[in-house]
Design an enzyme around this catalytic site. Structure first.
Site, mmCIF file in Angstrom:
data_model
loop_
_atom_site.group_PDB
_atom_site.id
_atom_site.type_symbol
_atom_site.label_atom_id
_atom_site.label_comp_id
_atom_site.label_asym_id
_atom_site.label_seq_id
_atom_site.Cartn_x
_atom_site.Cartn_y
_atom_site.Cartn_z
ATOM 1 N N GLU A 51 0.849 -1.194 0.000
ATOM 2 C CA GLU A 51 0.000 0.000 0.000
ATOM 3 C C GLU A 51 0.883 1.241 0.000
ATOM 4 O O GLU A 51 1.942 1.265 0.622
ATOM 5 C CB GLU A 51 -0.891 -0.006 1.250
ATOM 6 C CG GLU A 51 -2.042 0.961 1.204
ATOM 7 C CD GLU A 51 -3.052 0.706 2.322
ATOM 8 O OE1 GLU A 51 -3.412 1.676 3.002
ATOM 9 O OE2 GLU A 51 -3.473 -0.461 2.511
ATOM 10 N N ASP A 77 -0.007 5.427 0.476
ATOM 11 C CA ASP A 77 -1.177 6.233 0.850
ATOM 12 C C ASP A 77 -0.928 7.733 0.858
ATOM 13 O O ASP A 77 0.086 8.211 1.372
ATOM 14 C CB ASP A 77 -1.621 5.893 2.285
ATOM 15 C CG ASP A 77 -2.029 4.455 2.472
ATOM 16 O OD1 ASP A 77 -2.500 3.852 1.504
ATOM 17 O OD2 ASP A 77 -1.869 3.950 3.598
ATOM 18 N N GLU A 82 -3.564 10.239 2.741
ATOM 19 C CA GLU A 82 -4.803 10.316 3.520
ATOM 20 C C GLU A 82 -4.950 11.742 4.030
ATOM 21 O O GLU A 82 -3.998 12.327 4.546
ATOM 22 C CB GLU A 82 -4.778 9.332 4.686
ATOM 23 C CG GLU A 82 -4.793 7.876 4.241
ATOM 24 C CD GLU A 82 -4.660 6.913 5.408
ATOM 25 O OE1 GLU A 82 -5.474 5.983 5.498
ATOM 26 O OE2 GLU A 82 -3.734 7.091 6.230
ATOM 27 N N ASN A 126 1.737 7.244 4.128
ATOM 28 C CA ASN A 126 2.100 5.969 4.756
ATOM 29 C C ASN A 126 2.394 4.965 3.654
ATOM 30 O O ASN A 126 2.029 5.181 2.486
ATOM 31 C CB ASN A 126 0.957 5.461 5.644
ATOM 32 C CG ASN A 126 1.403 4.417 6.652
ATOM 33 O OD1 ASN A 126 2.589 4.109 6.765
ATOM 34 N ND2 ASN A 126 0.461 3.846 7.387
ATOM 35 N N ARG A 181 4.486 3.429 8.830
ATOM 36 C CA ARG A 181 5.484 4.450 8.496
ATOM 37 C C ARG A 181 4.777 5.778 8.227
ATOM 38 O O ARG A 181 5.046 6.456 7.233
ATOM 39 C CB ARG A 181 6.300 3.988 7.295
ATOM 40 C CG ARG A 181 7.256 2.834 7.627
ATOM 41 C CD ARG A 181 7.895 2.241 6.381
ATOM 42 N NE ARG A 181 9.109 1.500 6.675
ATOM 43 C CZ ARG A 181 9.166 0.210 7.021
ATOM 44 N NH1 ARG A 181 8.043 -0.488 7.122
ATOM 45 N NH2 ARG A 181 10.329 -0.378 7.258
ATOM 46 N N GLU A 182 3.893 6.172 9.138
ATOM 47 C CA GLU A 182 3.103 7.379 8.955
ATOM 48 C C GLU A 182 3.944 8.641 9.119
ATOM 49 O O GLU A 182 4.840 8.713 9.959
ATOM 50 C CB GLU A 182 1.953 7.437 9.960
ATOM 51 C CG GLU A 182 0.936 6.329 9.832
ATOM 52 C CD GLU A 182 1.250 5.127 10.704
ATOM 53 O OE1 GLU A 182 2.411 5.009 11.173
ATOM 54 O OE2 GLU A 182 0.339 4.312 10.921
ATOM 55 N N TRP A 199 -10.321 7.328 14.896
ATOM 56 C CA TRP A 199 -8.886 7.626 14.957
ATOM 57 C C TRP A 199 -8.457 8.918 14.254
ATOM 58 O O TRP A 199 -7.419 9.502 14.602
ATOM 59 C CB TRP A 199 -8.089 6.490 14.307
ATOM 60 C CG TRP A 199 -8.283 6.380 12.810
ATOM 61 C CD1 TRP A 199 -9.306 5.763 12.170
ATOM 62 C CD2 TRP A 199 -7.451 6.944 11.787
ATOM 63 N NE1 TRP A 199 -9.168 5.894 10.812
ATOM 64 C CE2 TRP A 199 -8.033 6.605 10.540
ATOM 65 C CE3 TRP A 199 -6.269 7.679 11.801
ATOM 66 C CZ2 TRP A 199 -7.473 7.003 9.322
ATOM 67 C CZ3 TRP A 199 -5.712 8.074 10.590
ATOM 68 C CH2 TRP A 199 -6.308 7.730 9.372
ATOM 69 N N GLY A 209 -7.027 11.790 17.733
ATOM 70 C CA GLY A 209 -6.911 10.418 18.226
ATOM 71 C C GLY A 209 -8.245 9.739 18.456
ATOM 72 O O GLY A 209 -8.337 8.786 19.226
ATOM 73 N N ARG A 225 7.164 4.607 20.142
ATOM 74 C CA ARG A 225 6.658 3.594 19.228
ATOM 75 C C ARG A 225 7.780 2.701 18.697
ATOM 76 O O ARG A 225 7.632 1.493 18.595
ATOM 77 C CB ARG A 225 5.961 4.299 18.069
ATOM 78 C CG ARG A 225 5.213 3.384 17.127
ATOM 79 C CD ARG A 225 4.530 4.234 16.080
ATOM 80 N NE ARG A 225 3.783 3.456 15.125
ATOM 81 C CZ ARG A 225 3.302 3.942 13.992
ATOM 82 N NH1 ARG A 225 3.490 5.210 13.699
ATOM 83 N NH2 ARG A 225 2.619 3.168 13.172
#
Length: 295
Positions: free
Chosen positions: A99, A101, A103, A118, A129-130, A194, A198, A274
């Site tokens: 994918e 992206d 967004e 991402n 990997r945003e 989300w 958040g 993270r």
């Protein structure tokens, strides 16, 4: 094989042939929410309301290509709304999909949209990997171009022909770099759990319908569909030329760094809660992700 247009050597949509909806796309879901804006069906509107979201998908799948569309986002209160423009093969590879992206994440009234990019390779969804960015313009007031260059070793995201993110494949990424043929999608949907704050700010359907408009479609590269062999040789020749890309020019590196210094708000490479050990392509070497070229 036709020679590659000079505009593509610098990777700009200008000068590349555009495609109508009928030539390249099909409705994906929310059929009555996918509306054509002109008789030639070169521009299309998708919408979200309490009954449904909507979207469309390319008729063909592509391997290593350049995609672009001009998009105008919905205005006013858009918290929880997600508008997307992306490639994926999740329908075919359910456990190991790829994918890439764009967004667009809505916001509460008067606050700007957030752009998120991402990528996944071979089902690497546990290693997101945003990155997120502000934009230097209001994307609700006019159309702006959003483009993806995808080759066997590079992914470059562009906004109005400005490179905003660069990912170079390195051996340590393993299968995390997208490498299988994908379909191009555009969707609008409810991401209340989300997308904004958040998940604290939900879609408020009293502001519906939320409408996103798409036009100036460019799909330039290699079709993986054997059913269209008449055009496959030409398109795959384009992909060979695209794969000669070997990084941004010095001028474009400067534009990339300027954008990232001024507009990057989050990168997975900086997120130690993270990823205590950064993913291999980050390779920060003491630098901020805002100023490194590899991203």
């Amino acid at each position: 094989m036709a020679s590659i247009p000079s505009c593509v050597l610098g990777f700009s949509s200008h000068g590349l042939p555009t495609s109508s909806f009928n030539e390249s796309f099909i409705r994906l879901f929310g059929n009555d929410h996918v509306i054509f804006l002109d008789d030639e069906r070169e521009s299309v509107q998708i919408s979200l309301d309490q009954s449904s979201g909507s979207g469309f998908a390319s008729q063909l799948t592509y391997l290593y290509s350049y995609f672009s569309a001009s998009i105008k986002l919905p205005g006013n209160y858009t918290a929880g709304v997600v508008v997307s423009y992306y490639t994926s093969n999740a329908d075919e590879y359910r456990t190991n999909h790829d994918e890439i992206d764009f967004e667009f994440l809505g916001n509460t009234g008067g606050r700007p949209w957030t752009l998120q990019t991402n990528l996944y390779g071979n089902g690497s969804t546990g290693r997101g990997r945003e990155e997120r960015y502000t934009l230097w313009f209001d994307p609700t007031q006019d159309f702006h171009s959003y483009s993806i260059l995808w080759t066997s070793t590079w992914i470059v995201y562009y906004v109005d022909d400005v490179p905003v993110r660069v990912v170079q494949k390195i051996d340590a990424m393993g299968g995390d770099f997208p490498s299988k043929a994908m379909t191009l999608f555009a969707t609008i949907w409810d991401g209340s759990n989300w997308a904004t704050g958040g998940g604290r700010n939900k879609v408020d359907y009293k502001y519906a319908p939320f409408t996103a408009k798409y036009s100036s479609f460019v799909l330039y590269g290699c079709s993986a569909n054997t059913a269209r062999e008449d055009s496959a040789a030409e398109m795959c020749g384009n992909a060979t030329e695209l794969n000669s890309f070997n990084g941004l020019t010095a001028e474009r590196k400067g534009r990339l760094e300027k954008f990232r210094i001024e507009h990057l708000t989050y990168s997975y490479c900086d997120d130690r809660s993270r990823y205590p050990t950064p993913l291999p392509e980050c390779n920060l070497k003491g630098k901020s992700s805002r100023s490194i070229y590899r991203l």
